[in-house]
Motif scaffolding. Structure first.
Motif, PDB file in Angstrom:
ATOM      1  N   VAL A  24       1.025  -1.131  -0.144  1.00  0.00           N
ATOM      2  CA  VAL A  24       0.085  -0.129  -0.213  1.00  0.00           C
ATOM      3  C   VAL A  24       0.858   1.378   0.056  1.00  0.00           C
ATOM      4  O   VAL A  24       1.830   1.103   0.733  1.00  0.00           O
ATOM      5  CB  VAL A  24      -0.906   0.227   1.388  1.00  0.00           C
ATOM      6  CG1 VAL A  24      -1.937   1.192   1.467  1.00  0.00           C
ATOM      7  CG2 VAL A  24      -1.813  -1.356   1.388  1.00  0.00           C
ATOM      8  N   PRO A  25       0.562   2.162  -0.951  1.00  0.00           N
ATOM      9  CA  PRO A  25       1.581   3.502  -0.701  1.00  0.00           C
ATOM     10  C   PRO A  25       1.231   4.161   0.549  1.00  0.00           C
ATOM     11  O   PRO A  25       0.309   4.065   1.026  1.00  0.00           O
ATOM     12  CB  PRO A  25       0.767   4.294  -2.000  1.00  0.00           C
ATOM     13  CG  PRO A  25       0.106   3.351  -2.984  1.00  0.00           C
ATOM     14  CD  PRO A  25      -0.404   2.069  -2.060  1.00  0.00           C
ATOM     15  N   LYS A  26       2.599   4.601   0.987  1.00  0.00           N
ATOM     16  CA  LYS A  26       2.412   5.182   2.299  1.00  0.00           C
ATOM     17  C   LYS A  26       1.313   6.178   2.606  1.00  0.00           C
ATOM     18  O   LYS A  26       0.955   5.962   3.632  1.00  0.00           O
ATOM     19  CB  LYS A  26       3.717   6.002   2.495  1.00  0.00           C
ATOM     20  CG  LYS A  26       4.151   6.392   3.837  1.00  0.00           C
ATOM     21  CD  LYS A  26       5.467   7.027   4.148  1.00  0.00           C
ATOM     22  CE  LYS A  26       5.824   7.296   5.577  1.00  0.00           C
ATOM     23  NZ  LYS A  26       7.049   7.874   5.626  1.00  0.00           N
ATOM     24  N   ARG A  27       0.792   6.994   1.751  1.00  0.00           N
ATOM     25  CA  ARG A  27      -0.253   8.215   1.895  1.00  0.00           C
ATOM     26  C   ARG A  27      -1.431   7.177   1.937  1.00  0.00           C
ATOM     27  O   ARG A  27      -2.216   7.468   2.755  1.00  0.00           O
ATOM     28  CB  ARG A  27      -0.312   8.800   0.727  1.00  0.00           C
ATOM     29  CG  ARG A  27      -1.352  10.039   0.936  1.00  0.00           C
ATOM     30  CD  ARG A  27      -1.375  10.910  -0.360  1.00  0.00           C
ATOM     31  NE  ARG A  27      -2.293  12.030  -0.175  1.00  0.00           N
ATOM     32  CZ  ARG A  27      -2.510  12.906  -0.953  1.00  0.00           C
ATOM     33  NH1 ARG A  27      -1.990  13.038  -1.872  1.00  0.00           N
ATOM     34  NH2 ARG A  27      -3.424  13.840  -0.881  1.00  0.00           N
ATOM     35  N   SER A  28      -1.435   6.346   1.336  1.00  0.00           N
ATOM     36  CA  SER A  28      -2.773   5.475   1.302  1.00  0.00           C
ATOM     37  C   SER A  28      -3.075   4.543   2.458  1.00  0.00           C
ATOM     38  O   SER A  28      -3.955   4.303   3.244  1.00  0.00           O
ATOM     39  CB  SER A  28      -3.140   4.663  -0.072  1.00  0.00           C
ATOM     40  OG  SER A  28      -3.170   5.370  -1.258  1.00  0.00           O
ATOM     41  N   PHE A  29      -1.869   3.972   3.118  1.00  0.00           N
ATOM     42  CA  PHE A  29      -1.367   3.250   4.074  1.00  0.00           C
ATOM     43  C   PHE A  29      -2.135   4.075   5.306  1.00  0.00           C
ATOM     44  O   PHE A  29      -3.085   3.483   6.193  1.00  0.00           O
ATOM     45  CB  PHE A  29      -0.253   2.953   4.246  1.00  0.00           C
ATOM     46  CG  PHE A  29       0.004   2.438   5.636  1.00  0.00           C
ATOM     47  CD1 PHE A  29       0.316   0.850   5.713  1.00  0.00           C
ATOM     48  CD2 PHE A  29       0.379   2.928   6.868  1.00  0.00           C
ATOM     49  CE1 PHE A  29       0.568   0.109   6.970  1.00  0.00           C
ATOM     50  CE2 PHE A  29       0.494   2.274   8.023  1.00  0.00           C
ATOM     51  CZ  PHE A  29       0.660   0.869   8.088  1.00  0.00           C
ATOM     52  N   TRP A  30      -1.657   5.210   5.587  1.00  0.00           N
ATOM     53  CA  TRP A  30      -2.013   6.077   6.784  1.00  0.00           C
ATOM     54  C   TRP A  30      -3.500   6.720   6.673  1.00  0.00           C
ATOM     55  O   TRP A  30      -4.305   6.478   7.740  1.00  0.00           O
ATOM     56  CB  TRP A  30      -1.339   7.349   6.938  1.00  0.00           C
ATOM     57  CG  TRP A  30       0.277   6.858   7.313  1.00  0.00           C
ATOM     58  CD1 TRP A  30       1.272   6.991   6.766  1.00  0.00           C
ATOM     59  CD2 TRP A  30       0.585   6.362   8.587  1.00  0.00           C
ATOM     60  NE1 TRP A  30       2.287   6.509   7.342  1.00  0.00           N
ATOM     61  CE2 TRP A  30       1.884   6.054   8.646  1.00  0.00           C
ATOM     62  CE3 TRP A  30      -0.410   5.865   9.896  1.00  0.00           C
ATOM     63  CZ2 TRP A  30       2.656   5.337   9.699  1.00  0.00           C
ATOM     64  CZ3 TRP A  30       0.376   5.285  10.710  1.00  0.00           C
ATOM     65  CH2 TRP A  30       2.099   5.170  10.680  1.00  0.00           C
ATOM     66  N   LYS A  31      -3.969   7.020   5.504  1.00  0.00           N
ATOM     67  CA  LYS A  31      -5.254   7.477   5.340  1.00  0.00           C
ATOM     68  C   LYS A  31      -6.356   6.240   5.506  1.00  0.00           C
ATOM     69  O   LYS A  31      -7.412   6.514   6.048  1.00  0.00           O
ATOM     70  CB  LYS A  31      -5.448   7.848   3.582  1.00  0.00           C
ATOM     71  CG  LYS A  31      -6.955   8.307   3.552  1.00  0.00           C
ATOM     72  CD  LYS A  31      -6.876   8.856   2.024  1.00  0.00           C
ATOM     73  CE  LYS A  31      -8.304   9.299   1.457  1.00  0.00           C
ATOM     74  NZ  LYS A  31      -8.440   9.654   0.108  1.00  0.00           N
ATOM     75  N   THR A  32      -6.173   5.054   4.629  1.00  0.00           N
ATOM     76  CA  THR A  32      -7.204   4.099   4.965  1.00  0.00           C
ATOM     77  C   THR A  32      -7.046   3.444   6.343  1.00  0.00           C
ATOM     78  O   THR A  32      -8.275   3.208   6.970  1.00  0.00           O
ATOM     79  CB  THR A  32      -6.782   2.819   4.310  1.00  0.00           C
ATOM     80  OG1 THR A  32      -5.260   2.532   4.193  1.00  0.00           O
ATOM     81  CG2 THR A  32      -6.809   3.038   2.601  1.00  0.00           C
ATOM     82  N   SER A  33      -5.984   3.323   7.104  1.00  0.00           N
ATOM     83  CA  SER A  33      -6.142   2.725   8.383  1.00  0.00           C
ATOM     84  C   SER A  33      -6.407   3.703   9.377  1.00  0.00           C
ATOM     85  O   SER A  33      -7.424   3.318  10.293  1.00  0.00           O
ATOM     86  CB  SER A  33      -4.435   2.714   8.989  1.00  0.00           C
ATOM     87  OG  SER A  33      -3.943   1.270   7.952  1.00  0.00           O
ATOM     88  N   GLY A  34      -6.563   5.254   8.986  1.00  0.00           N
ATOM     89  CA  GLY A  34      -6.986   6.175   9.923  1.00  0.00           C
ATOM     90  C   GLY A  34      -8.589   6.111   9.617  1.00  0.00           C
ATOM     91  O   GLY A  34      -9.222   6.292  10.798  1.00  0.00           O
ATOM     92  N   VAL A  35      -9.066   5.980   8.395  1.00  0.00           N
ATOM     93  CA  VAL A  35     -10.404   5.878   8.163  1.00  0.00           C
ATOM     94  C   VAL A  35     -11.229   4.724   8.865  1.00  0.00           C
ATOM     95  O   VAL A  35     -12.163   4.941   9.624  1.00  0.00           O
ATOM     96  CB  VAL A  35     -10.673   5.878   6.741  1.00  0.00           C
ATOM     97  CG1 VAL A  35     -12.298   5.577   6.390  1.00  0.00           C
ATOM     98  CG2 VAL A  35     -10.496   7.111   6.049  1.00  0.00           C
ATOM     99  N   LEU A  36     -10.353   3.545   8.788  1.00  0.00           N
ATOM    100  CA  LEU A  36     -10.939   2.490   9.748  1.00  0.00           C
ATOM    101  C   LEU A  36     -11.087   2.424  11.034  1.00  0.00           C
ATOM    102  O   LEU A  36     -11.944   2.049  11.658  1.00  0.00           O
ATOM    103  CB  LEU A  36     -10.033   1.300   9.158  1.00  0.00           C
ATOM    104  CG  LEU A  36     -10.509   0.468   7.778  1.00  0.00           C
ATOM    105  CD1 LEU A  36      -9.608  -0.635   7.570  1.00  0.00           C
ATOM    106  CD2 LEU A  36     -11.899  -0.215   8.076  1.00  0.00           C
ATOM    107  N   LEU A  37      -9.896   3.130  11.721  1.00  0.00           N
ATOM    108  CA  LEU A  37      -9.823   3.176  12.929  1.00  0.00           C
ATOM    109  C   LEU A  37     -10.704   4.152  13.574  1.00  0.00           C
ATOM    110  O   LEU A  37     -11.561   4.053  14.547  1.00  0.00           O
ATOM    111  CB  LEU A  37      -8.306   3.882  13.535  1.00  0.00           C
ATOM    112  CG  LEU A  37      -7.239   3.015  13.438  1.00  0.00           C
ATOM    113  CD1 LEU A  37      -5.922   3.587  13.604  1.00  0.00           C
ATOM    114  CD2 LEU A  37      -7.486   1.840  14.439  1.00  0.00           C
ATOM    115  N   ALA A  38     -10.975   5.267  12.784  1.00  0.00           N
ATOM    116  CA  ALA A  38     -12.218   6.360  13.055  1.00  0.00           C
ATOM    117  C   ALA A  38     -13.618   5.658  13.129  1.00  0.00           C
ATOM    118  O   ALA A  38     -14.489   5.978  13.863  1.00  0.00           O
ATOM    119  CB  ALA A  38     -12.095   7.568  12.152  1.00  0.00           C
TER     120      ALA A  38
END
Length: 204
Positions: A123-137
């Motif tokens: 997963v691209p680094k930007r997408s990594f933090w974005k997708t994980s952050g969305v799922l955590l939220a």
């Protein structure tokens, strides 16, 4: 591709077995202790099997199965040492607590796994933090909803859990679509450059 899809299908079924059996026993009239220990043993077998053969778990199912593995022994130990109020609270909130376990697992995976909470490779680094952050939220919101809503279990826990599964699928599809779009642009650019080079060679 076919083999990969078959493997995914089989792993999905194996991951679901502990929770399906637990719910089937519980809804069939078995007491919570019997249902819980059965679910815990099946979850332990599934987790050990996946670890032994190097199979990656669906992050959400990993949280569910870890919850099954932990909650029954924790309730029984609390009861055995005389922490009756704590054990009673665990029993009452055990089904809501699965969302808490999923959230904690998501935090750990986001911080310590290269696959993140979304659970896929490369997963691209930007997408990594974005997708994980969305799922955590979304997981955090699901916890708030589950403990605030006092109605049926289906609406308090099952619906938010289904929403998390659907959201994860959507995020994965979005990542793959973006990768394919970038790959397609790169391919088109390469073909254009190649054709341009041929035209220039013809003129020379």
């Amino acid at each position: 591709m076919k083999k990969s899809l078959q493997r995914t299908w089989i792993t999905d079924i194996l991951e679901a077995v502990p929770s399906v059996v637990f719910l089937a026993l519980w809804r069939s009239g078995f007491d919570m202790e019997t249902s819980g220990w059965t679910g815990a043993l099946l979850a332990a077998a599934q987790l050990l099997g996946f670890y032994r053969f190097g199979v990656f778990s669906n992050p959400i199912m990993l949280g569910i199965n870890l919850h099954l593995l932990i909650i029954t022994p924790l309730i029984m130990v609390s009861f055995a040492i005389g922490a009756r109020e704590f054990s009673d609270a665990l029993v009452v909130h055990s089904y809501r607590g699965v969302l808490v376990t999923v959230f904690v697992v998501g935090c750990v995976l986001t911080l310590m796994s290269r696959r993140g909470f979304v659970g896929i490779d490369d997963v691209p680094k930007r997408s990594f933090w974005k997708t994980s952050g969305v799922l955590l939220a979304a997981s955090a919101l699901a916890i708030v909803w589950a403990f605030a809503y006092t109605g049926a279990v289906v609406l308090s826990v099952a619906v938010p859990m289904i929403g998390l599964f659907a959201l994860r699928r959507f995020l994965i599809a979005n990542i793959l679509d973006n990768e394919n779009r970038i790959g397609g642009i790169a391919l088109a650019g390469g073909v254009s450059a190649f054709l341009a080079g041929r035209d220039q060679a013809g003129e020379i």
